[in-house]
Scaffold this motif. Structure first.
Motif, PDB file in Angstrom:
ATOM      1  N   ARG A 295       0.829  -1.208   0.000  1.00 38.06           N
ATOM      2  CA  ARG A 295       0.000   0.000   0.000  1.00 38.06           C
ATOM      3  C   ARG A 295       0.866   1.263   0.000  1.00 38.06           C
ATOM      4  O   ARG A 295       0.538   2.267  -0.610  1.00 38.06           O
ATOM      5  CB  ARG A 295      -0.899  -0.004   1.250  1.00 38.06           C
ATOM      6  CG  ARG A 295      -1.435   1.350   1.724  1.00 38.06           C
ATOM      7  CD  ARG A 295      -2.395   1.931   0.704  1.00 38.06           C
ATOM      8  NE  ARG A 295      -2.859   3.279   1.057  1.00 38.06           N
ATOM      9  CZ  ARG A 295      -4.114   3.595   1.281  1.00 38.06           C
ATOM     10  NH1 ARG A 295      -5.047   2.663   1.233  1.00 38.06           N
ATOM     11  NH2 ARG A 295      -4.463   4.835   1.536  1.00 38.06           N
TER      12      ARG A 295
ATOM     13  N   ASN B 201      -8.303  14.115   0.150  1.00 35.85           N
ATOM     14  CA  ASN B 201      -9.588  13.596  -0.348  1.00 35.85           C
ATOM     15  C   ASN B 201     -10.491  14.656  -0.972  1.00 35.85           C
ATOM     16  O   ASN B 201     -11.548  14.974  -0.433  1.00 35.85           O
ATOM     17  CB  ASN B 201     -10.303  12.798   0.763  1.00 35.85           C
ATOM     18  CG  ASN B 201      -9.532  11.531   1.126  1.00 35.85           C
ATOM     19  OD1 ASN B 201      -8.523  11.592   1.838  1.00 35.85           O
ATOM     20  ND2 ASN B 201      -9.958  10.395   0.605  1.00 35.85           N
TER      21      ASN B 201
ATOM     22  N   VAL C 293     -13.152   5.784  -3.110  1.00 41.14           N
ATOM     23  CA  VAL C 293     -14.380   5.447  -2.371  1.00 41.14           C
ATOM     24  C   VAL C 293     -15.629   6.164  -2.903  1.00 41.14           C
ATOM     25  O   VAL C 293     -16.703   5.561  -2.963  1.00 41.14           O
ATOM     26  CB  VAL C 293     -14.200   5.660  -0.849  1.00 41.14           C
ATOM     27  CG1 VAL C 293     -14.037   7.135  -0.474  1.00 41.14           C
ATOM     28  CG2 VAL C 293     -15.341   5.042  -0.066  1.00 41.14           C
TER      29      VAL C 293
ATOM     30  N   LYS D 240     -19.776  -1.518   0.269  1.00 44.11           N
ATOM     31  CA  LYS D 240     -18.835  -2.415   0.939  1.00 44.11           C
ATOM     32  C   LYS D 240     -17.931  -1.645   1.890  1.00 44.11           C
ATOM     33  O   LYS D 240     -17.188  -0.754   1.455  1.00 44.11           O
ATOM     34  CB  LYS D 240     -17.974  -3.136  -0.102  1.00 44.11           C
ATOM     35  CG  LYS D 240     -18.794  -4.086  -0.937  1.00 44.11           C
ATOM     36  CD  LYS D 240     -17.948  -4.767  -1.987  1.00 44.11           C
ATOM     37  CE  LYS D 240     -18.797  -5.791  -2.732  1.00 44.11           C
ATOM     38  NZ  LYS D 240     -18.173  -6.172  -4.003  1.00 44.11           N
TER      39      LYS D 240
ATOM     40  N   VAL E  27     -14.737  -1.640   3.995  1.00 47.06           N
ATOM     41  CA  VAL E  27     -13.486  -2.375   4.128  1.00 47.06           C
ATOM     42  C   VAL E  27     -13.048  -2.371   5.593  1.00 47.06           C
ATOM     43  O   VAL E  27     -12.972  -1.305   6.218  1.00 47.06           O
ATOM     44  CB  VAL E  27     -12.403  -1.728   3.231  1.00 47.06           C
ATOM     45  CG1 VAL E  27     -11.032  -2.328   3.505  1.00 47.06           C
ATOM     46  CG2 VAL E  27     -12.777  -1.875   1.763  1.00 47.06           C
TER      47      VAL E  27
ATOM     48  N   ARG F  93     -11.679  10.027   7.369  1.00 47.21           N
ATOM     49  CA  ARG F  93     -11.214  10.891   6.291  1.00 47.21           C
ATOM     50  C   ARG F  93     -11.883  12.248   6.428  1.00 47.21           C
ATOM     51  O   ARG F  93     -12.988  12.351   6.960  1.00 47.21           O
ATOM     52  CB  ARG F  93     -11.606  10.312   4.916  1.00 47.21           C
ATOM     53  CG  ARG F  93     -10.923   8.994   4.546  1.00 47.21           C
ATOM     54  CD  ARG F  93      -9.454   9.195   4.237  1.00 47.21           C
ATOM     55  NE  ARG F  93      -8.827   7.987   3.717  1.00 47.21           N
ATOM     56  CZ  ARG F  93      -8.298   7.026   4.475  1.00 47.21           C
ATOM     57  NH1 ARG F  93      -8.330   7.113   5.789  1.00 47.21           N
ATOM     58  NH2 ARG F  93      -7.725   5.983   3.910  1.00 47.21           N
TER      59      ARG F  93
ATOM     60  N   TYR G 251      -2.532  -4.713   1.379  1.00 44.59           N
ATOM     61  CA  TYR G 251      -3.257  -3.466   1.641  1.00 44.59           C
ATOM     62  C   TYR G 251      -3.023  -3.050   3.085  1.00 44.59           C
ATOM     63  O   TYR G 251      -2.794  -3.877   3.973  1.00 44.59           O
ATOM     64  CB  TYR G 251      -4.763  -3.654   1.385  1.00 44.59           C
ATOM     65  CG  TYR G 251      -5.561  -2.370   1.586  1.00 44.59           C
ATOM     66  CD1 TYR G 251      -5.503  -1.343   0.648  1.00 44.59           C
ATOM     67  CD2 TYR G 251      -6.355  -2.188   2.723  1.00 44.59           C
ATOM     68  CE1 TYR G 251      -6.212  -0.164   0.832  1.00 44.59           C
ATOM     69  CE2 TYR G 251      -7.071  -1.014   2.919  1.00 44.59           C
ATOM     70  CZ  TYR G 251      -6.991   0.001   1.968  1.00 44.59           C
ATOM     71  OH  TYR G 251      -7.690   1.162   2.165  1.00 44.59           O
TER      72      TYR G 251
ATOM     73  N   ASP H 256      -3.866   0.861   5.655  1.00 46.42           N
ATOM     74  CA  ASP H 256      -4.689   2.067   5.549  1.00 46.42           C
ATOM     75  C   ASP H 256      -4.168   3.187   6.434  1.00 46.42           C
ATOM     76  O   ASP H 256      -3.514   2.945   7.452  1.00 46.42           O
ATOM     77  CB  ASP H 256      -6.144   1.729   5.930  1.00 46.42           C
ATOM     78  CG  ASP H 256      -7.154   2.627   5.238  1.00 46.42           C
ATOM     79  OD1 ASP H 256      -6.744   3.596   4.567  1.00 46.42           O
ATOM     80  OD2 ASP H 256      -8.358   2.342   5.369  1.00 46.42           O
TER      81      ASP H 256
ATOM     82  N   ARG I 181      -7.094  11.568   8.985  1.00 47.26           N
ATOM     83  CA  ARG I 181      -6.430  12.619   8.207  1.00 47.26           C
ATOM     84  C   ARG I 181      -7.034  13.995   8.468  1.00 47.26           C
ATOM     85  O   ARG I 181      -7.935  14.418   7.750  1.00 47.26           O
ATOM     86  CB  ARG I 181      -6.593  12.329   6.713  1.00 47.26           C
ATOM     87  CG  ARG I 181      -5.794  11.175   6.224  1.00 47.26           C
ATOM     88  CD  ARG I 181      -5.975  11.058   4.730  1.00 47.26           C
ATOM     89  NE  ARG I 181      -5.250   9.941   4.214  1.00 47.26           N
ATOM     90  CZ  ARG I 181      -5.549   9.302   3.099  1.00 47.26           C
ATOM     91  NH1 ARG I 181      -6.583   9.705   2.365  1.00 47.26           N
ATOM     92  NH2 ARG I 181      -4.823   8.292   2.692  1.00 47.26           N
TER      93      ARG I 181
HETATM   94  N1  UDP Z   1     -13.233   2.034   1.106  1.00 49.70           N
HETATM   95  C1  UDP Z   1     -14.312   1.229   1.489  1.00 49.70           C
HETATM   96  N2  UDP Z   1     -15.131   0.708   0.521  1.00 49.70           N
HETATM   97  C2  UDP Z   1     -14.959   0.949  -0.806  1.00 49.70           C
HETATM   98  C3  UDP Z   1     -13.850   1.778  -1.202  1.00 49.70           C
HETATM   99  C4  UDP Z   1     -13.019   2.302  -0.217  1.00 49.70           C
HETATM  100  O1  UDP Z   1     -14.530   0.976   2.686  1.00 49.70           O
HETATM  101  O2  UDP Z   1     -15.760   0.471  -1.633  1.00 49.70           O
HETATM  102  C5  UDP Z   1     -12.376   2.654   2.155  1.00 49.70           C
HETATM  103  C6  UDP Z   1     -10.873   2.446   2.014  1.00 49.70           C
HETATM  104  O3  UDP Z   1     -10.485   1.232   2.635  1.00 49.70           O
HETATM  105  C7  UDP Z   1     -10.318   3.664   2.753  1.00 49.70           C
HETATM  106  C8  UDP Z   1     -11.341   4.760   2.447  1.00 49.70           C
HETATM  107  O4  UDP Z   1     -12.525   4.072   2.029  1.00 49.70           O
HETATM  108  O5  UDP Z   1     -10.316   3.432   4.155  1.00 49.70           O
HETATM  109  C9  UDP Z   1     -10.934   5.772   1.395  1.00 49.70           C
HETATM  110  O6  UDP Z   1     -10.533   5.119   0.229  1.00 49.70           O
HETATM  111  P1  UDP Z   1     -10.112   5.841  -1.129  1.00 49.70           P
HETATM  112  O7  UDP Z   1      -9.979   4.792  -2.164  1.00 49.70           O
HETATM  113  O8  UDP Z   1     -11.027   6.957  -1.457  1.00 49.70           O
HETATM  114  O9  UDP Z   1      -8.653   6.450  -0.907  1.00 49.70           O
HETATM  115  P2  UDP Z   1      -7.716   6.897   0.305  1.00 49.70           P
HETATM  116  O10 UDP Z   1      -8.428   7.957   1.086  1.00 49.70           O
HETATM  117  O11 UDP Z   1      -7.422   5.680   1.140  1.00 49.70           O
HETATM  118  O12 UDP Z   1      -6.507   7.405  -0.382  1.00 49.70           O
END
Ligand code: UDP
Ligand code: NAD
Length: 389
Positions: free
Chosen positions: A182, A214, A236, A251, A253, A260, A335, A337, A341
């Protein structure tokens, strides 16, 4: 079009029209930045990208009122000798080009590292050698995890801002082990930041580094199976939009506990606009650009999006609007995380007087209205074809 002569910078000086080489101009942020510059300034843009779907309304062909203001240059910066010429002809280069979707970081780590470090090197070099200003897009991910994340969950110090607020000139960069691929993206972005900073210190490069937190809004990423690969995993906002449009559960994760802060793309673009036109205040700086007031867990984001989408579409939410999935199932091995932030806004506020405006609820309303209008019919058609065959 705006009259350039009348416009002044933050110090009261007239803004001279610039020629800007914008690399990655066909992406999400680039498309909004092109629109802003065309609508409100007299600057000229060389829009560089491998595709132009998101700026087609500006470049294919350019509408008459934009004559001479914007041109599209279809090129891959990995291997195209035209890049140096464009940078030389411009006053300012803005580099947005990157692989920047988390689903790629652990599954395509080589492409991720090449894209975010190796491919950015010539851009920095051409700017430095030709004494051209550079605005480079990095990421809030260079901070990695918060210091507080290493304390026990119920530890009182976790509530102290020193343990989580992310400051450009003070916070450390905390990444996981190498097997957690990651962090390939964050690490590549960190090294290019250090290289740019060193070019500034040793060779006088005029640079600004942007760390987006974000940024979200219309045109972000793609809807799988409509304007992107059906197995693709966007960020996301687009993942959840896709689920809502298809009436599937969202979903979460690993429980959706990560936090965020989301900022509306149009607020964030204002900040970039100020950087472009106030070089004396922006050069040599690293700027967080985010909205510390819009913090949610991913689970709360899913709840808000479900509620807002029901209002926008008039369709009631599913009985079970969310399901849990493990990160291994969703993203595969490697992965990891960022836990939380919160951007410190002191530096950008002091240098550019910028503050984000739009509350999360409002930006989700605007964005999901756009998603519904743009994609619902295509998805309906697709789903009825699939059930007919
Ligand atoms: N996430 C999730 N479900 C999804 C897509 C993302 O739970 O369908 C979570 C991901 O694990 C992360 C957050 O949403 O904790 C933000 O993901 P994003 O891909 O937007 O990018 P990041 O902020 O991690 O750079
Ligand atoms: P995006 O994927 O929509 O845009 C990137 C654009 O760069 C794409 O249009 C892509 O085609 C182009 N590109 C990539 N490689 C290229 C190459 N070799 N040659 C020519 N063009 C190439 O992503 P975005 O959200 O607009 O992000 C832009 C920048 O901001 C990236 O550097 C990203 O790391 C950074 N960033 C964005 C966010 C956010 O919230 N959106 C957060 C952190 C960092």
């Amino acid at each position: 079009a705006a009259s350039a002569a009348a416009r002044l910078d933050l110090d009261g000086n007239p803004i001279a029209p610039l020629t800007i080489c914008m690399i990655g101009a066909g992406g999400f942020i680039g498309s909004h930045l092109c629109e802003k510059l065309m609508a409100e300034t007299a600057h000229v843009v060389y829009a560089v990208d491998v595709y132009c779907d998101k700026i087609r309304h500006l470049v294919d062909p350019a509408p008459p009122y934009l004559h001479g203001r914007i041109s599209f240059h279809r090129l891959n910066i990995k291997n195209d000798s035209r890049l140096e010429g464009l940078i030389k002809m411009a006053d300012l280069t803005i580099n947005l080009a990157a692989i920047c979707t988390p689903a790629d970081y652990n599954t395509r780590p080589l492409d991720t590292i090449y894209s975010n470090f190796i491919d950015a090197l010539p851009v920095v070099k051409y700017c430095s050698e030709n004494n051209k200003r550079l605005i480079h897009f990095s990421t809030c991910e260079v901070y990695g995890k918060t210091i507080g994340s290493f304390l026990p969950t119920d530890h009182p110090l976790r509530k102290e801002p020193e343990f989580y607020v992310l400051k450009e000139d003070e916070s450390p960069c905390i990444f996981g082990p190498i097997v957690k691929q990651r962090w390939s993206y964050a690490c590549a972005k960190q090294l290019i930041e250090r290289l740019i900073f060193a070019e500034g210190a040793e060779n006088g490069l005029e640079f600004t580094i942007v760390r987006p937190f974000n940024w979200i809004g219309p045109r972000m990423d793609f809807i799988p199976g409509v304007d992107g690969p059906s197995e693709g995993v966007p960020r996301v906002l687009a993942c959840f939009s896709n689920n809502l449009l298809r009436r599937e559960p969202l979903k979460l994760v690993d429980g959706g506990q990560s936090q965020r802060t989301f900022v509306y793309i149009k607020d964030a673009i204002e900040a970039v606009h100020l950087m472009i036109e106030n070089p004396a205040r922006a050069n040599g700086q690293i700027f967080n650009v985010g909205n510390p007031n819009n913090e949610v867990t991913v689970r709360q984001l899913a709840e808000m999006m479900t509620e807002v989408y029901a209002n926008v579409s008039g369709e009631p939410p599913l009985d079970e609007p969310m399901i849990d999935v493990s990160s291994k199932q969703f993203y595969g091995e490697g992965y990891d995380d960022s836990d939380k932030r919160i951007p410190d806004m002191t530096i950008i506020n002091k240098q550019l007087g910028w503050n984000p405006k739009t509350p999360l609820k409002d930006l989700l309303e605007t964005t999901l209205t756009y998603q519904h209008k743009t994609y619902k019919e295509a998805i309906k058609r697709q789903m009825s074809q699939a059930s007919a065959s």
